[in-house]
Design an enzyme around this catalytic site. Structure first.
Site, mmCIF file in Angstrom:
data_model
loop_
_atom_site.group_PDB
_atom_site.id
_atom_site.type_symbol
_atom_site.label_atom_id
_atom_site.label_comp_id
_atom_site.label_asym_id
_atom_site.label_seq_id
_atom_site.Cartn_x
_atom_site.Cartn_y
_atom_site.Cartn_z
ATOM 1 N N GLY A 58 39.929 40.993 46.817
ATOM 2 C CA GLY A 58 41.081 41.080 45.753
ATOM 3 C C GLY A 58 41.060 40.119 44.583
ATOM 4 N N GLU A 113 43.225 33.263 44.853
ATOM 5 C CA GLU A 113 43.453 34.413 45.665
ATOM 6 C C GLU A 113 44.305 35.314 44.898
ATOM 7 O OE1 GLU A 113 43.032 36.476 47.779
ATOM 8 O OE2 GLU A 113 43.830 36.216 49.788
ATOM 9 N N ASP A 114 44.292 36.674 45.255
ATOM 10 C CA ASP A 114 45.003 37.657 44.536
ATOM 11 C C ASP A 114 46.455 37.568 44.897
ATOM 12 O OD1 ASP A 114 44.916 38.596 47.162
ATOM 13 O OD2 ASP A 114 44.519 40.729 46.725
ATOM 14 N N ASP A 117 51.759 36.529 50.177
ATOM 15 C CA ASP A 117 52.738 37.081 50.894
ATOM 16 C C ASP A 117 53.383 36.385 52.003
ATOM 17 O OD1 ASP A 117 54.393 39.590 51.571
ATOM 18 O OD2 ASP A 117 52.695 40.800 51.695
ATOM 19 N N LYS A 145 54.560 36.685 46.137
ATOM 20 C CA LYS A 145 55.785 37.526 46.599
ATOM 21 C C LYS A 145 56.711 36.220 47.321
ATOM 22 C CE LYS A 145 53.958 41.895 47.502
ATOM 23 N NZ LYS A 145 53.741 42.858 48.647
ATOM 24 N N PHE A 166 54.683 46.935 46.913
ATOM 25 C CA PHE A 166 53.438 47.040 47.142
ATOM 26 C C PHE A 166 52.545 47.364 45.980
ATOM 27 C CE2 PHE A 166 49.119 47.975 48.446
ATOM 28 C CZ PHE A 166 48.920 47.078 49.487
ATOM 29 N N ASP A 173 44.033 46.628 45.892
ATOM 30 C CA ASP A 173 43.645 47.967 46.332
ATOM 31 C C ASP A 173 44.793 48.415 47.382
ATOM 32 O OD1 ASP A 173 43.096 46.061 48.619
ATOM 33 O OD2 ASP A 173 42.178 47.865 49.573
ATOM 34 N N ARG A 179 41.485 49.169 42.391
ATOM 35 C CA ARG A 179 41.002 48.020 42.304
ATOM 36 C C ARG A 179 40.547 47.848 40.738
ATOM 37 N NH1 ARG A 179 40.493 44.924 46.798
ATOM 38 N NH2 ARG A 179 39.583 45.645 48.611
HETATM 39 P P1 XMP Z 1 49.598 37.290 53.768
HETATM 40 O O1 XMP Z 1 50.620 37.979 54.087
HETATM 41 O O2 XMP Z 1 48.617 36.602 54.465
HETATM 42 O O3 XMP Z 1 49.101 38.350 52.910
HETATM 43 O O4 XMP Z 1 50.095 36.000 52.867
HETATM 44 C C1 XMP Z 1 47.805 38.228 51.729
HETATM 45 C C2 XMP Z 1 47.026 39.618 51.987
HETATM 46 O O5 XMP Z 1 47.947 40.601 52.014
HETATM 47 C C3 XMP Z 1 47.379 41.758 51.038
HETATM 48 N N1 XMP Z 1 48.815 42.250 50.382
HETATM 49 C C4 XMP Z 1 48.728 42.872 49.331
HETATM 50 N N2 XMP Z 1 47.652 43.720 48.814
HETATM 51 N N3 XMP Z 1 49.102 44.911 47.325
HETATM 52 C C5 XMP Z 1 47.764 44.912 47.790
HETATM 53 O O6 XMP Z 1 46.719 45.218 47.312
HETATM 54 C C6 XMP Z 1 50.147 44.196 47.774
HETATM 55 O O7 XMP Z 1 51.402 44.316 47.248
HETATM 56 C C7 XMP Z 1 50.052 43.122 48.804
HETATM 57 N N4 XMP Z 1 50.783 42.221 49.759
HETATM 58 C C8 XMP Z 1 49.991 41.822 50.404
HETATM 59 C C9 XMP Z 1 46.366 41.078 50.386
HETATM 60 O O8 XMP Z 1 45.230 41.705 50.971
HETATM 61 C C10 XMP Z 1 46.412 39.604 50.560
HETATM 62 O O9 XMP Z 1 45.188 38.924 50.543
HETATM 63 MG MG MG Z 2 42.966 40.494 49.709
#
Ligand code: XMP
Ligand code: MG
Length: 189
Positions: A58, A113-114, A117, A145, A166, A173, A179
């Site tokens: 990501g 990191e992308d 969450d 988020k 999302f 993705d 992507r």
């Molecule tokens: P956590 O919950 O571990 O999650 O903080 C991080 C990973 O969750 C994925 N993620 C998303 N991917 N759109 C995406 O394409 C979203 O809105 C989204 N929310 C969570 C992502 O892989 C990230 O590294």
């Molecule tokens: Mg990711």
């Protein structure tokens, strides 16, 4: 010429643009400047350059743009991690499936990191990296988020805080699609 959407055939699945490529460029520039300012002293006083570690897949687009906004010598590495449900694997919640090639000990690491969450992935990954005794460890995320956190985790650098929707594009993705969209869009439910 065909538009990006019609080329990808994705018009039906994605909704409005959350952030345009111009807005993204502006936010990435701001974060790059923050990092440059914060690390300039580190570089001159210790001769160390920040070790940027992008988390695949990501972060690839964000990393590419971010390092071009950092006015310092820095090293670029990538890691890939696989997440498991908590408690299902004895080695831990996150398993590194591709590791960096650089020794982390004593380095000034910035994890890129992308999206942040629940906080699970970055929390586990940072714990694994801290065990390798870096001189410092900071986290830079494209998106935060904030409302969906399950464990407390704060990023040091954030481009945008977003609501619980999302999002896809700019490296993010849905089932490996979208992507390559240059802007950030909300995926239709
Ligand atoms: P956590 O919950 O571990 O999650 O903080 C991080 C990973 O969750 C994925 N993620 C998303 N991917 N759109 C995406 O394409 C979203 O809105 C989204 N929310 C969570 C992502 O892989 C990230 O590294
Ligand atoms: Mg990711």
């Amino acid at each position: 010429m065909k538009s990006v959407q019609s080329m990808l055939g994705i018009k039906d699945n994605i909704d409005q643009i959350l952030y345009s490529k111009e807005e993204i460029a502006q936010a990435v520039k701001r974060v790059g400047e923050e990092i440059t300012r914060d690390y300039a002293e580190t570089v001159t006083s210790t001769g160390r350059k920040p070790l940027m570690i992008g988390i695949l897949k990501g972060s690839f687009m964000f990393m590419a743009d971010l390092v071009r906004e950092i006015d310092l010598a820095c090293k670029v590495e990538f890691m890939a991690a696989k997440s498991y449900g908590q408690g299902t694997v004895s080695s831990g919640f996150v398993q590194i499936v591709k590791d960096v090639e650089t020794m982390i000990e004593g380095r000034d690491v910035i994890v890129v990191e992308d999206i942040l969450d629940t906080g699970n992935t970055l929390n586990e990954l940072c714990a694994l990296l801290r065990a390798r005794r870096p001189n410092s460890l900071k986290v830079c995320v494209f998106l935060d988020k904030r409302g969906t956190r399950k464990i407390p985790f704060e990023a040091d650098y954030v481009c945008f805080e977003i609501e619980n929707e999302f999002v896809v594009g700019y490296g993010l993705d849905y089932a490996e699609r979208y992507r390559n969209l240059p802007d950030l869009r909300i995926l239709k439910q």
